[in-house]
Design a protein around this motif. Structure first.
Motif, mmCIF file in Angstrom:
data_model
loop_
_atom_site.group_PDB
_atom_site.id
_atom_site.type_symbol
_atom_site.label_atom_id
_atom_site.label_comp_id
_atom_site.label_asym_id
_atom_site.label_seq_id
_atom_site.Cartn_x
_atom_site.Cartn_y
_atom_site.Cartn_z
ATOM 1 N N SER A 172 0.831 -1.205 0.000
ATOM 2 C CA SER A 172 0.000 0.000 0.000
ATOM 3 C C SER A 172 0.864 1.253 0.000
ATOM 4 O O SER A 172 0.610 2.197 -0.756
ATOM 5 N N VAL A 173 1.875 1.258 0.838
ATOM 6 C CA VAL A 173 2.784 2.410 0.904
ATOM 7 C C VAL A 173 3.549 2.555 -0.413
ATOM 8 O O VAL A 173 3.672 3.653 -0.965
ATOM 9 N N LYS A 174 4.032 1.440 -0.929
ATOM 10 C CA LYS A 174 4.789 1.458 -2.190
ATOM 11 C C LYS A 174 3.912 1.966 -3.337
ATOM 12 O O LYS A 174 4.363 2.762 -4.170
ATOM 13 N N TYR A 175 2.655 1.532 -3.387
ATOM 14 C CA TYR A 175 1.748 1.957 -4.446
ATOM 15 C C TYR A 175 1.451 3.456 -4.339
ATOM 16 O O TYR A 175 1.447 4.156 -5.349
ATOM 17 N N SER A 176 1.211 3.934 -3.120
ATOM 18 C CA SER A 176 0.901 5.366 -2.979
ATOM 19 C C SER A 176 2.115 6.231 -3.332
ATOM 20 O O SER A 176 1.964 7.293 -3.948
ATOM 21 N N LYS A 177 3.323 5.780 -2.982
ATOM 22 C CA LYS A 177 4.519 6.524 -3.372
ATOM 23 C C LYS A 177 4.684 6.537 -4.887
ATOM 24 O O LYS A 177 5.062 7.555 -5.472
ATOM 25 N N ALA A 178 4.405 5.406 -5.506
ATOM 26 C CA ALA A 178 4.508 5.336 -6.965
ATOM 27 C C ALA A 178 3.497 6.271 -7.614
ATOM 28 O O ALA A 178 3.831 6.966 -8.584
ATOM 29 N N GLN A 179 2.284 6.310 -7.097
ATOM 30 C CA GLN A 179 1.260 7.191 -7.668
ATOM 31 C C GLN A 179 1.669 8.656 -7.539
ATOM 32 O O GLN A 179 1.491 9.435 -8.470
ATOM 33 N N LYS A 180 2.211 9.022 -6.377
ATOM 34 C CA LYS A 180 2.658 10.410 -6.197
ATOM 35 C C LYS A 180 3.793 10.740 -7.155
ATOM 36 O O LYS A 180 3.826 11.818 -7.737
#
Length: 143
Positions: A102-110
């Motif tokens: 979840s953290v990795k995905y949100s960082k990627a989206q940002k």
């Protein structure tokens, strides 16, 4: 004429695209639920394999003891203990995998949003320059 701001912006975008951006672009091809679901499926199989290997090592190491005392052991309790420990391990690693992904995905989206924002700024700068050059040389631009 070269514009230092455009060069810096292009360099920043190129560095991102060739470094972290590669990973972020790969992650952004998935929906969040699909990305996390795929990670959880991988987690299930890898945890199962690792637990099986650990059991084999443990039972291999303790094989002499088990062979001498198998008739005294409560095998149902031991099987329940092995399965219970597996479930606890699987749940713990699944929670860790969910949080990590979840953290990795949100960082990627940002990161991707910032990358696209930079690309949009570059496109606007090129459009402005093209319009300016069209006016200076007397050519009409297509609109």
């Amino acid at each position: 004429m070269l514009n230092n701001q455009k060069i810096k912006k292009m360099h920043k975008l190129a560095v991102y695209e060739s470094g972290e951006g590669k990973k972020h672009l790969a992650i952004s091809n998935y929906y969040r639920s699909d990305y996390i679901g795929l990670a959880l499926i991988k987690n299930f199989f890898l945890t199962t394999i690792a637990y099986g290997l650990l059991l084999m090592i443990y039972f291999g190491y303790r094989s002499e003891y088990f062979m001498e005392n198998i008739h005294k052991m409560n095998l149902v309790f031991m099987a329940a203990e092995v399965i219970g420990l597996y479930i606890i391990l699987l749940v713990a690693y699944s929670i860790l995998t969910y949080v990590y992904c979840s953290v990795k995905y949100s960082k990627a989206q940002k990161g991707i949003q910032e990358y696209y924002r930079g690309l949009t700024q570059m496109k606007k700068a090129y459009d402005r320059e093209e319009r300016r050059n069209g006016r200076i040389t007397g050519r009409r631009t297509k609109e």
